[in-house]
Design a protein around this motif. Structure first.
Motif, PDB file in Angstrom:
ATOM      1  N   ASN A  31       0.687  -1.142  -0.038  1.00 55.99           N
ATOM      2  CA  ASN A  31       0.030  -0.100   0.086  1.00 55.99           C
ATOM      3  C   ASN A  31       0.842   1.235   0.028  1.00 55.99           C
ATOM      4  N   GLY A  32       2.053   1.231  -0.646  1.00 62.40           N
ATOM      5  CA  GLY A  32       2.960   2.114  -0.692  1.00 62.40           C
ATOM      6  C   GLY A  32       4.441   1.915  -1.142  1.00 62.40           C
ATOM      7  N   ALA A  33       5.442   2.595  -0.922  1.00 61.55           N
ATOM      8  CA  ALA A  33       6.576   2.164  -1.478  1.00 61.55           C
ATOM      9  C   ALA A  33       7.374   0.998  -1.142  1.00 61.55           C
ATOM     10  N   PHE A  34       7.194   0.882   0.313  1.00 65.51           N
ATOM     11  CA  PHE A  34       8.100   0.032   0.837  1.00 65.51           C
ATOM     12  C   PHE A  34       7.525  -1.541   0.813  1.00 65.51           C
ATOM     13  N   THR A  71       8.235 -16.822  -4.494  1.00 57.81           N
ATOM     14  CA  THR A  71       7.094 -16.474  -5.480  1.00 57.81           C
ATOM     15  C   THR A  71       6.149 -15.451  -4.790  1.00 57.81           C
ATOM     16  N   PRO A  72       5.966 -14.149  -5.059  1.00 55.66           N
ATOM     17  CA  PRO A  72       5.034 -13.471  -4.184  1.00 55.66           C
ATOM     18  C   PRO A  72       3.914 -13.298  -4.567  1.00 55.66           C
ATOM     19  N   VAL A  73       2.798 -13.419  -3.660  1.00 63.71           N
ATOM     20  CA  VAL A  73       1.303 -13.209  -3.945  1.00 63.71           C
ATOM     21  C   VAL A  73       0.888 -11.837  -3.536  1.00 63.71           C
ATOM     22  N   MET A  74       0.563 -10.971  -4.504  1.00 59.91           N
ATOM     23  CA  MET A  74       0.434  -9.571  -4.066  1.00 59.91           C
ATOM     24  C   MET A  74      -0.958  -9.234  -3.386  1.00 59.91           C
ATOM     25  N   ILE A  75      -1.095  -8.573  -2.440  1.00 65.30           N
ATOM     26  CA  ILE A  75      -2.271  -7.943  -2.150  1.00 65.30           C
ATOM     27  C   ILE A  75      -2.179  -6.564  -2.224  1.00 65.30           C
ATOM     28  N   PHE A  76      -2.667  -5.555  -3.037  1.00 63.86           N
ATOM     29  CA  PHE A  76      -2.545  -4.296  -3.296  1.00 63.86           C
ATOM     30  C   PHE A  76      -3.572  -3.416  -2.541  1.00 63.86           C
ATOM     31  N   ASP A  77      -3.459  -2.542  -2.164  1.00 62.34           N
ATOM     32  CA  ASP A  77      -4.186  -1.354  -1.723  1.00 62.34           C
ATOM     33  C   ASP A  77      -3.769  -0.200  -2.158  1.00 62.34           C
ATOM     34  N   ASP A  78      -4.667   1.135  -2.038  1.00 62.52           N
ATOM     35  CA  ASP A  78      -4.210   2.309  -2.638  1.00 62.52           C
ATOM     36  C   ASP A  78      -3.316   3.063  -1.654  1.00 62.52           C
ATOM     37  N   TRP A  79      -2.402   3.754  -2.350  1.00 54.03           N
ATOM     38  CA  TRP A  79      -1.427   4.752  -1.476  1.00 54.03           C
ATOM     39  C   TRP A  79      -2.212   5.594  -0.622  1.00 54.03           C
ATOM     40  N   GLY A  80      -2.014   5.747   0.585  1.00 54.76           N
ATOM     41  CA  GLY A  80      -2.793   6.874   1.336  1.00 54.76           C
ATOM     42  C   GLY A  80      -3.980   5.864   2.184  1.00 54.76           C
ATOM     43  N   LYS A  81      -3.896   4.472   1.764  1.00 61.30           N
ATOM     44  CA  LYS A  81      -5.146   3.753   2.439  1.00 61.30           C
ATOM     45  C   LYS A  81      -4.513   2.499   3.464  1.00 61.30           C
ATOM     46  N   PRO A  82      -4.905   2.125   4.365  1.00 57.08           N
ATOM     47  CA  PRO A  82      -4.245   0.933   5.181  1.00 57.08           C
ATOM     48  C   PRO A  82      -4.488  -0.365   4.470  1.00 57.08           C
ATOM     49  N   LYS A 111       4.498 -19.668   2.731  1.00 54.99           N
ATOM     50  CA  LYS A 111       5.578 -19.847   3.828  1.00 54.99           C
ATOM     51  C   LYS A 111       5.657 -18.472   4.763  1.00 54.99           C
ATOM     52  N   ALA A 112       5.167 -17.275   4.116  1.00 55.93           N
ATOM     53  CA  ALA A 112       5.118 -16.055   5.026  1.00 55.93           C
ATOM     54  C   ALA A 112       4.321 -15.283   4.278  1.00 55.93           C
ATOM     55  N   LEU A 113       3.896 -14.421   5.210  1.00 55.70           N
ATOM     56  CA  LEU A 113       2.937 -13.108   4.830  1.00 55.70           C
ATOM     57  C   LEU A 113       3.853 -11.725   5.398  1.00 55.70           C
ATOM     58  N   ALA A 114       4.183 -11.018   4.120  1.00 54.62           N
ATOM     59  CA  ALA A 114       4.930  -9.800   4.599  1.00 54.62           C
ATOM     60  C   ALA A 114       4.312  -8.338   4.433  1.00 54.62           C
ATOM     61  N   PHE A 115       4.431  -7.460   5.308  1.00 56.49           N
ATOM     62  CA  PHE A 115       3.546  -6.253   5.264  1.00 56.49           C
ATOM     63  C   PHE A 115       4.312  -5.139   6.079  1.00 56.49           C
ATOM     64  N   VAL A 116       4.060  -3.913   5.751  1.00 54.97           N
ATOM     65  CA  VAL A 116       4.660  -2.651   6.241  1.00 54.97           C
ATOM     66  C   VAL A 116       3.805  -2.041   7.259  1.00 54.97           C
ATOM     67  N   HIS A 117       4.030  -2.211   8.478  1.00 51.22           N
ATOM     68  CA  HIS A 117       3.410  -1.494   9.442  1.00 51.22           C
ATOM     69  C   HIS A 117       2.986  -0.180   9.377  1.00 51.22           C
ATOM     70  N   ALA A 118       4.221   0.825   9.397  1.00 49.94           N
ATOM     71  CA  ALA A 118       3.947   2.212   9.181  1.00 49.94           C
ATOM     72  C   ALA A 118       4.684   2.609   7.621  1.00 49.94           C
ATOM     73  N   GLU A 119       3.791   2.897   6.818  1.00 53.48           N
ATOM     74  CA  GLU A 119       4.153   3.158   5.465  1.00 53.48           C
ATOM     75  C   GLU A 119       4.634   4.622   5.589  1.00 53.48           C
ATOM     76  N   THR A 120       6.034   4.935   5.617  1.00 54.46           N
ATOM     77  CA  THR A 120       6.518   6.393   5.249  1.00 54.46           C
ATOM     78  C   THR A 120       6.167   6.945   4.128  1.00 54.46           C
ATOM     79  N   SER A 121       6.170   6.375   3.033  1.00 57.37           N
ATOM     80  CA  SER A 121       5.805   6.917   1.786  1.00 57.37           C
ATOM     81  C   SER A 121       4.307   7.636   1.720  1.00 57.37           C
ATOM     82  N   THR A 122       3.593   7.197   2.523  1.00 53.38           N
ATOM     83  CA  THR A 122       1.930   7.669   2.626  1.00 53.38           C
ATOM     84  C   THR A 122       1.663   8.243   4.005  1.00 53.38           C
ATOM     85  N   GLY A 123       2.016   7.732   5.173  1.00 58.26           N
ATOM     86  CA  GLY A 123       1.850   8.253   6.605  1.00 58.26           C
ATOM     87  C   GLY A 123       0.677   7.393   6.771  1.00 58.26           C
TER      88      GLY A 123
END
Ligand SMILES: *Cc1c(COP(=O)(O)O)cnc(C)c1O
Length: 391
Positions: A92-95, A109-120, A137-149
């Protein structure tokens, strides 16, 4: 002839680095000793304990990685992901995009979940994706998106990962020290952060914490970690215990003095008090901005107190405003990135840059710069509005 470099003294209110306290700069200037010196070893143990305090964890594998946040990120991925692994990545942002890159470079192999920039991150989508990809195997996400706040619900996302038996990898580079990062309560498996955001240390150190479950996965890999430098099985030979340390790479000794001091300062203040201070300075900034006629782009309940994305008013040259702040006030703020480029400024209130003097200097300087740009703002009202929160 080239002479010494003397940087200007700035106030850092961008997306990082934040202001570094003189105590931390002073710690960095202390005498360099050997990385196997018993005194150094004693300090290393203190750093690990202080990091456990910051991450709210009992995880044994909690260390400062030698390198910026990106090295902490890469350390988590190269150690946990093996060729052929499927990894769910929320973006949901740059990171989040960098996490995808990491998965691919590990042969996963990434399985992507996209959300708009500026949305959680949409937790419902996370649950649906886990249901359909329970072999991940894993799920990865950014807790605090610095690119959007924007801040996402790490407790719920990590909880879902646990429920589906998938390892969670959390980017807390901008959150650690600014908003709650609760490694044990969340049941998170791998969290990485950075020294130069809300910990207010110089860049170049990346704290990480790894759960016992994830540490077991790392110890029982099928393939060697492809990065020799970041292989935690080897790095732990140096970090794992007093009296038995073996050379892996030379620790960034003086940088570790600095992170030790920054963490001592965090413990002196109390981490809950630090969270409260970040929240309060954010409210003061918001009151001031809104009084002036400016607005924050992120919906209120998802806003990150330490990174504020401010909408650029009509007809204003955004880079000219940043140039005025820097040249006239020695004040640095950030530009928008990606989908938000040209639409927002990013105003950091991180660590030592989350203080009354930063909020008031920023509001005054912004008023001046915007008047120079002919923007239709209300003058003389931002500071009194901010002070209603600070007093
Ligand atoms: C800053 C940042 C990083 C990268 O950290 P570096 O120290 O610049 O390598 C990663 N993730 C997030 C969310 C960040 O804000």
């Amino acid at each position: 002839m080239t002479t010494s470099f003397n940087p200007p003294i700035r106030k850092l209110m961008g997306p990082g680095p934040s202001d570094v306290h003189p105590r931390v700069l002073g710690a960095m200037a202390r005498p360099t000793i050997g990385h196997l010196d018993p005194e150094f070893s004693r300090m290393m143990e203190e750093i690990k304990d202080l990091l456990r305090y910051a991450f709210k964890t009992k995880n044994f594998l909690t260390i400062p990685v030698s390198g910026p946040g990106s090295v902490g990120m890469e350390t988590c991925f190269v150690n946990l992901i093996e060729p052929g692994d499927k990894v769910i990545v929320c973006q949901n942002g740059a990171f989040g995009g960098r996490m995808k890159e990491n998965v691919e470079r590990c042969g996963g192999t990434p399985v992507m979940i996209f959300d708009d920039w500026g949305k959680p991150i949409d937790v419902k989508k996370v649950e649906d994706t886990l249901k359909n990809n329970s072999d991940s195997k894993a799920l990865a996400f950014v807790h605090a998106e610095t690119s959007t706040g924007v801040q996402s619900d790490a407790a719920r996302i990590c909880g879902l990962a646990k429920e589906y038996g998938v390892l969670s990898i959390v980017d807390a580079v901008t959150s650690l020290g600014g908003t709650p990062v609760l490694a044990d309560d969340w049941n998170a498996d791998a969290i990485y952060s950075g020294s130069q955001k809300c910990l207010s240390c110089m860049p170049g150190i990346s704290p990480i914490t790894i759960s016992k479950r994830a540490a077991d996965v790392i110890r029982s890999r099928n393939h060697k970690v492809q990065s020799w430098f970041m292989d935690l099985n080897l790095v732990m030979g140096y970090w794992s215990g007093e009296g038995s340390r073996a050379y892996h790479h030379t620790a960034p000794i003086n940088s570790l003095y600095a992170i030790h001091e920054a963490l001592v300062m965090l413990a002196e203040e109390g981490i809950e008090q630090a969270w409260e201070r970040h929240a309060k300075m954010h409210r003061a900034l918001r009151q001031g901005l809104e009084a002036m006629g400016l607005s924050l782009v992120v919906e209120k309940k998802y806003r990150l107190p330490q990174l504020n994305t401010v909408a650029i008013p009509e007809g204003v040259d955004e880079s000219e405003v940043r140039a005025i702040l820097l040249s006239r006030y020695n004040l640095e703020i950030g530009a928008g990135l990606g989908d938000l480029a040209g639409k927002v400024w990013r105003v950091g209130l991180m660590g030592q840059s989350s203080k009354e003097e930063h909020v008031t200097l920023f509001l005054s300087a912004m008023e001046d710069a915007l008047l120079q740009q002919g923007a239709a703002i209300k003058t003389g009202v931002a500071l009194p509005a901010a002070r209603t929160v600070i007093q």
